[in-house]
Motif scaffolding. Sequence first.
Motif, PDB file in Angstrom:
ATOM      1  N   UNK A  28       0.825  -1.213   0.000  1.00  0.00           N
ATOM      2  CA  UNK A  28       0.000   0.000   0.000  1.00  0.00           C
ATOM      3  C   UNK A  28       0.860   1.265   0.000  1.00  0.00           C
ATOM      4  N   UNK A  29       1.892   1.299   0.840  1.00  0.00           N
ATOM      5  CA  UNK A  29       2.775   2.478   0.873  1.00  0.00           C
ATOM      6  C   UNK A  29       3.615   2.560  -0.406  1.00  0.00           C
ATOM      7  N   UNK A  30       3.929   1.413  -0.983  1.00  0.00           N
ATOM      8  CA  UNK A  30       4.713   1.371  -2.208  1.00  0.00           C
ATOM      9  C   UNK A  30       3.927   1.920  -3.391  1.00  0.00           C
ATOM     10  N   UNK A  31       2.620   1.717  -3.391  1.00  0.00           N
ATOM     11  CA  UNK A  31       1.809   2.153  -4.521  1.00  0.00           C
ATOM     12  C   UNK A  31       0.958   3.378  -4.210  1.00  0.00           C
ATOM     13  N   UNK A  32       0.957   3.819  -2.985  1.00  0.00           N
ATOM     14  CA  UNK A  32       0.204   5.019  -2.623  1.00  0.00           C
ATOM     15  C   UNK A  32       0.958   5.734  -1.507  1.00  0.00           C
ATOM     16  N   UNK A  33       2.166   6.192  -1.838  1.00  0.00           N
ATOM     17  CA  UNK A  33       3.036   6.827  -0.856  1.00  0.00           C
ATOM     18  C   UNK A  33       2.863   8.325  -0.813  1.00  0.00           C
ATOM     19  N   UNK A  34       3.993   9.022  -0.605  1.00  0.00           N
ATOM     20  CA  UNK A  34       3.891  10.467  -0.376  1.00  0.00           C
ATOM     21  C   UNK A  34       4.770  11.307  -1.293  1.00  0.00           C
ATOM     22  N   UNK A  35       5.171  10.757  -2.439  1.00  0.00           N
ATOM     23  CA  UNK A  35       5.986  11.595  -3.311  1.00  0.00           C
ATOM     24  C   UNK A  35       6.534  10.880  -4.526  1.00  0.00           C
ATOM     25  N   UNK A  36       7.549  11.500  -5.127  1.00  0.00           N
ATOM     26  CA  UNK A  36       8.202  10.983  -6.336  1.00  0.00           C
ATOM     27  C   UNK A  36       9.635  10.642  -5.960  1.00  0.00           C
ATOM     28  N   UNK A  37       9.948   9.356  -6.063  1.00  0.00           N
ATOM     29  CA  UNK A  37      11.231   8.877  -5.570  1.00  0.00           C
ATOM     30  C   UNK A  37      11.876   7.885  -6.537  1.00  0.00           C
ATOM     31  N   UNK A  38      13.192   7.765  -6.389  1.00  0.00           N
ATOM     32  CA  UNK A  38      13.991   6.759  -7.097  1.00  0.00           C
ATOM     33  C   UNK A  38      13.958   5.498  -6.238  1.00  0.00           C
ATOM     34  N   UNK A  39      13.775   4.334  -6.877  1.00  0.00           N
ATOM     35  CA  UNK A  39      13.704   3.080  -6.125  1.00  0.00           C
ATOM     36  C   UNK A  39      14.467   1.982  -6.856  1.00  0.00           C
ATOM     37  N   UNK A  40      14.829   0.968  -6.115  1.00  0.00           N
ATOM     38  CA  UNK A  40      15.450  -0.233  -6.670  1.00  0.00           C
ATOM     39  C   UNK A  40      14.457  -1.375  -6.472  1.00  0.00           C
ATOM     40  N   UNK A  41      14.142  -2.080  -7.565  1.00  0.00           N
ATOM     41  CA  UNK A  41      13.174  -3.168  -7.497  1.00  0.00           C
ATOM     42  C   UNK A  41      13.758  -4.440  -8.106  1.00  0.00           C
ATOM     43  N   UNK A  42      13.450  -5.561  -7.491  1.00  0.00           N
ATOM     44  CA  UNK A  42      13.905  -6.856  -8.017  1.00  0.00           C
ATOM     45  C   UNK A  42      13.240  -7.115  -9.365  1.00  0.00           C
ATOM     46  N   UNK A  43      13.977  -7.720 -10.250  1.00  0.00           N
ATOM     47  CA  UNK A  43      13.457  -8.060 -11.569  1.00  0.00           C
ATOM     48  C   UNK A  43      12.891  -9.479 -11.494  1.00  0.00           C
ATOM     49  N   UNK A  44      11.727  -9.600 -10.827  1.00  0.00           N
ATOM     50  CA  UNK A  44      11.048 -10.885 -10.615  1.00  0.00           C
ATOM     51  C   UNK A  44       9.602 -10.743 -11.042  1.00  0.00           C
TER      52      UNK A  44
END
Length: 194
Positions: free
Chosen positions: A162-178
């Motif tokens: 929920x916080x990942x898809x409805x957070x509080x701004x525009x940010x750079x993130x690292x996500x697993x390629x799975x």
Amino acid sequence: MESTLLNLPIPDRIIKIACQFEGLREVKSNTTWNNALLTEKLLRVMKPTGWKPPQPYCMAFVQGVLIEALSLTPKSHHHSLRPVDPLDVDTLWEVKTKLCPHVLTSYNNLKPQISKAPQVGSVFFMQKGKSASGHAGIVLEAHKDHIVTIEGNTSPAPGSAEKDRNGDGIYRKKRALKFDKTDGLHLLGFYSPF
């Protein structure tokens, strides 16, 4: 900035436009951000998408950035000698008509063009469990086992879906390629508008 963007390849235009908003934090949920000048610019970029505050804006951010990047043509910059690229025109039409502020509708509209291979400047799509909720962002770096992204309406640190898809701004993130399906957010694929 627009005249320098015009000379860049489309993926570089996408990244340069998106990254100017990195770190912008919401003051009022999905409505107002902590920098008045960038808020005005962000709202202008997202306006052609049909997004309205206080709706979630991750997909509107992506679509608005793509429209901005693909709209930079000699028609809007008559002083440029760059020839009109028919691919830009066709892709701009596709981005304007097949993407919308709803992530999974956008994903389904583009399903034939979705790939499992990320490219710099491509859009990633995620789904929350089996629900109609999702998340999207732009790939800044593509590696063998992960991607680095810029995302709107997310949180700065990994957290709940929920916080990942409805957070509080525009940010750079690292996500697993799975692509493993989970109850949380899981990767569906990538759309490359170039």
